[in-house]
Write a protein that holds these residues in place. Structure first.
Motif, PDB file in Angstrom:
ATOM      1  N   PHE A  98      20.136  39.398 -30.879  1.00  0.00           N
ATOM      2  CA  PHE A  98      19.701  40.592 -30.156  1.00  0.00           C
ATOM      3  C   PHE A  98      18.330  41.003 -30.673  1.00  0.00           C
ATOM      4  CE2 PHE A  98      24.309  40.676 -30.178  1.00  0.00           C
ATOM      5  CZ  PHE A  98      24.604  40.933 -28.855  1.00  0.00           C
ATOM      6  N   VAL A  99      17.410  41.274 -29.759  1.00  0.00           N
ATOM      7  CA  VAL A  99      16.052  41.695 -30.122  1.00  0.00           C
ATOM      8  C   VAL A  99      15.784  43.040 -29.444  1.00  0.00           C
ATOM      9  CG1 VAL A  99      13.602  41.108 -30.033  1.00  0.00           C
ATOM     10  CG2 VAL A  99      15.312  39.286 -30.263  1.00  0.00           C
ATOM     11  N   THR A 100      15.302  43.997 -30.225  1.00  0.00           N
ATOM     12  CA  THR A 100      14.935  45.301 -29.668  1.00  0.00           C
ATOM     13  C   THR A 100      13.507  45.636 -30.087  1.00  0.00           C
ATOM     14  OG1 THR A 100      15.825  46.487 -31.576  1.00  0.00           O
ATOM     15  CG2 THR A 100      17.294  46.185 -29.699  1.00  0.00           C
ATOM     16  N   GLY A 101      12.875  46.476 -29.284  1.00  0.00           N
ATOM     17  CA  GLY A 101      11.513  46.899 -29.586  1.00  0.00           C
ATOM     18  C   GLY A 101      11.031  47.935 -28.589  1.00  0.00           C
ATOM     19  N   ILE A 102       9.716  48.158 -28.604  1.00  0.00           N
ATOM     20  CA  ILE A 102       9.097  49.085 -27.650  1.00  0.00           C
ATOM     21  C   ILE A 102       7.820  48.444 -27.129  1.00  0.00           C
ATOM     22  CG2 ILE A 102      10.021  51.230 -28.633  1.00  0.00           C
ATOM     23  CD1 ILE A 102       7.332  51.588 -30.070  1.00  0.00           C
ATOM     24  N   ASP A 103       7.484  48.779 -25.868  1.00  0.00           N
ATOM     25  CA  ASP A 103       6.244  48.243 -25.318  1.00  0.00           C
ATOM     26  C   ASP A 103       5.091  49.198 -25.620  1.00  0.00           C
ATOM     27  OD1 ASP A 103       6.342  50.299 -23.437  1.00  0.00           O
ATOM     28  OD2 ASP A 103       6.928  49.003 -21.783  1.00  0.00           O
ATOM     29  N   ASP A 104       3.897  48.861 -25.160  1.00  0.00           N
ATOM     30  CA  ASP A 104       2.729  49.684 -25.486  1.00  0.00           C
ATOM     31  C   ASP A 104       2.703  51.017 -24.732  1.00  0.00           C
ATOM     32  OD1 ASP A 104       2.130  48.610 -23.016  1.00  0.00           O
ATOM     33  OD2 ASP A 104       0.386  47.485 -23.717  1.00  0.00           O
ATOM     34  N   ASP A 105       3.678  51.230 -23.843  1.00  0.00           N
ATOM     35  CA  ASP A 105       3.859  52.532 -23.196  1.00  0.00           C
ATOM     36  C   ASP A 105       4.967  53.334 -23.878  1.00  0.00           C
ATOM     37  OD1 ASP A 105       1.895  52.015 -21.204  1.00  0.00           O
ATOM     38  OD2 ASP A 105       3.370  50.805 -20.096  1.00  0.00           O
ATOM     39  N   GLN A 106       5.436  52.842 -25.030  1.00  0.00           N
ATOM     40  CA  GLN A 106       6.496  53.455 -25.831  1.00  0.00           C
ATOM     41  C   GLN A 106       7.862  53.452 -25.131  1.00  0.00           C
ATOM     42  OE1 GLN A 106       5.787  54.213 -29.128  1.00  0.00           O
ATOM     43  NE2 GLN A 106       3.933  53.178 -28.448  1.00  0.00           N
ATOM     44  N   LEU A 107       8.063  52.499 -24.224  1.00  0.00           N
ATOM     45  CA  LEU A 107       9.350  52.355 -23.554  1.00  0.00           C
ATOM     46  C   LEU A 107      10.213  51.342 -24.314  1.00  0.00           C
ATOM     47  CD1 LEU A 107       8.104  52.200 -19.854  1.00  0.00           C
ATOM     48  CD2 LEU A 107       9.180  54.138 -21.028  1.00  0.00           C
ATOM     49  N   PRO A 108      11.509  51.656 -24.485  1.00  0.00           N
ATOM     50  CA  PRO A 108      12.377  50.721 -25.217  1.00  0.00           C
ATOM     51  C   PRO A 108      12.618  49.442 -24.412  1.00  0.00           C
ATOM     52  CG  PRO A 108      13.655  52.543 -24.322  1.00  0.00           C
ATOM     53  CD  PRO A 108      12.214  52.842 -24.030  1.00  0.00           C
ATOM     54  N   ILE A 109      12.788  48.376 -25.143  1.00  0.00           N
ATOM     55  CA  ILE A 109      13.053  47.075 -24.518  1.00  0.00           C
ATOM     56  C   ILE A 109      14.021  46.314 -25.411  1.00  0.00           C
ATOM     57  CG2 ILE A 109      11.046  45.969 -25.576  1.00  0.00           C
ATOM     58  CD1 ILE A 109      10.726  44.440 -22.898  1.00  0.00           C
ATOM     59  N   GLN A 110      14.936  45.592 -24.784  1.00  0.00           N
ATOM     60  CA  GLN A 110      15.883  44.779 -25.555  1.00  0.00           C
ATOM     61  C   GLN A 110      16.283  43.554 -24.751  1.00  0.00           C
ATOM     62  OE1 GLN A 110      19.224  47.246 -26.456  1.00  0.00           O
ATOM     63  NE2 GLN A 110      19.844  47.490 -24.341  1.00  0.00           N
ATOM     64  N   THR A 111      16.690  42.523 -25.471  1.00  0.00           N
ATOM     65  CA  THR A 111      17.152  41.293 -24.846  1.00  0.00           C
ATOM     66  C   THR A 111      18.071  40.571 -25.815  1.00  0.00           C
ATOM     67  OG1 THR A 111      16.453  39.340 -23.593  1.00  0.00           O
ATOM     68  CG2 THR A 111      15.246  39.812 -25.621  1.00  0.00           C
ATOM     69  N   SER A 112      18.732  39.538 -25.336  1.00  0.00           N
ATOM     70  CA  SER A 112      19.593  38.734 -26.204  1.00  0.00           C
ATOM     71  C   SER A 112      19.606  37.297 -25.700  1.00  0.00           C
ATOM     72  CB  SER A 112      21.017  39.294 -26.230  1.00  0.00           C
ATOM     73  OG  SER A 112      21.614  39.204 -24.961  1.00  0.00           O
ATOM     74  N   GLY A 113      19.976  36.401 -26.591  1.00  0.00           N
ATOM     75  CA  GLY A 113      20.114  34.985 -26.255  1.00  0.00           C
ATOM     76  C   GLY A 113      21.228  34.364 -27.073  1.00  0.00           C
ATOM     77  N   SER A 114      22.034  33.545 -26.445  1.00  0.00           N
ATOM     78  CA  SER A 114      23.193  32.954 -27.123  1.00  0.00           C
ATOM     79  C   SER A 114      23.064  31.443 -27.230  1.00  0.00           C
ATOM     80  CB  SER A 114      24.480  33.294 -26.366  1.00  0.00           C
ATOM     81  OG  SER A 114      24.719  34.670 -26.391  1.00  0.00           O
ATOM     82  N   ALA A 115      23.714  30.905 -28.242  1.00  0.00           N
ATOM     83  CA  ALA A 115      23.796  29.459 -28.443  1.00  0.00           C
ATOM     84  C   ALA A 115      25.242  29.106 -28.739  1.00  0.00           C
ATOM     85  CB  ALA A 115      22.903  29.014 -29.589  1.00  0.00           C
ATOM     86  N   GLN A 116      25.679  27.987 -28.200  1.00  0.00           N
ATOM     87  CA  GLN A 116      27.060  27.542 -28.360  1.00  0.00           C
ATOM     88  C   GLN A 116      27.101  26.278 -29.202  1.00  0.00           C
ATOM     89  OE1 GLN A 116      29.749  27.660 -24.909  1.00  0.00           O
ATOM     90  NE2 GLN A 116      29.925  25.457 -25.162  1.00  0.00           N
ATOM     91  N   VAL A 117      28.053  26.228 -30.129  1.00  0.00           N
ATOM     92  CA  VAL A 117      28.260  25.059 -30.976  1.00  0.00           C
ATOM     93  C   VAL A 117      29.727  24.654 -30.852  1.00  0.00           C
ATOM     94  CG1 VAL A 117      28.232  24.168 -33.335  1.00  0.00           C
ATOM     95  CG2 VAL A 117      26.473  25.774 -32.597  1.00  0.00           C
ATOM     96  N   VAL A 118      29.978  23.383 -30.576  1.00  0.00           N
ATOM     97  CA  VAL A 118      31.346  22.875 -30.491  1.00  0.00           C
ATOM     98  C   VAL A 118      31.771  22.423 -31.881  1.00  0.00           C
ATOM     99  CG1 VAL A 118      32.833  21.086 -29.493  1.00  0.00           C
ATOM    100  CG2 VAL A 118      31.040  22.162 -28.106  1.00  0.00           C
ATOM    101  N   ILE A 119      32.931  22.900 -32.319  1.00  0.00           N
ATOM    102  CA  ILE A 119      33.460  22.522 -33.627  1.00  0.00           C
ATOM    103  C   ILE A 119      34.325  21.283 -33.433  1.00  0.00           C
ATOM    104  CG2 ILE A 119      34.865  23.254 -35.579  1.00  0.00           C
ATOM    105  CD1 ILE A 119      34.054  26.154 -34.826  1.00  0.00           C
TER     106      ILE A 119
END
Length: 168
Positions: A98-119
């Motif tokens: 999960f990544v969170t931050g703010i843009d240069d207009d001070q608006l919040p922004i967030q995103t996520s990315g997943s990875a799968q591993v087979v055991i």
């Protein structure tokens, strides 16, 4: 124009041995905005069973110290290692960044990315006692495996052949 981030989470390998208990991941964080700078304020990771991680910060694994600012098109990577439990979990391990931050207009922004591993199951770990029950025709009616004796609980079991000697 709306600001945007993307994160791609890449495991070192698409699969892991049940005996191996750690895996490296690389999170590639990109500012996909056309014109806005984005300041990343937090990078965390978690997994599908919450045993290995529970929203653990991986800020200190990034190429730049968090917080950092990304210009449009800029990419920063974070390399981190995760302990993957090999007992009593789903045979697929999913790690999410999960990544969170703010843009240069001070608006919040967030995103996520997943990875799968087979055991992957280690067949040597799957050796255990079998209980074999025959019907009156002396053909096999039922085969029982004591799952509690196995070190990996959710690995598929394939019985390719059984040789039975003796008996009345």
């Amino acid at each position: 124009v709306v600001s945007s981030l993307s994160v791609i989470n890449i495991p070192d390998s698409p699969e892991i041995s049940a005996q191996n208990d750690s895996m490296g991941f690389t999170a590639m964080i990109e500012n996909t905005s056309l014109v806005d700078d984005i300041t990343v304020s937090s990078v965390t990771t978690t997994d599908n069973n919450l045993q290995a991680l529970a929203n653990r910060s991986i800020d200190n694994t990034c190429q730049q110290p968090v917080p950092f600012t990304l210009v449009p098109g800029e990419i920063v990577s974070c390399d981190f290692e995760v302990s993957i439990p090999s007992d009593g979990i789903d045979p697929t391990f999913v790690n999410t960044v999960f990544v969170t931050g703010i843009d240069d207009d001070q608006l919040p922004i967030q995103t996520s990315g997943s990875a799968q591993v087979v055991i992957q199951c280690d067949l040597l770990q799957l050796q255990t006692d079998l209980e074999v029950y025959c019907n009156s025709n002396r053909s096999i009616k039922q085969v029982l495996v004591d799952i509690d004796k196995l070190t990996v609980k959710y690995c598929p079991i394939c019985i390719r052949g059984i040789l039975i000697y003796g008996g009345d």
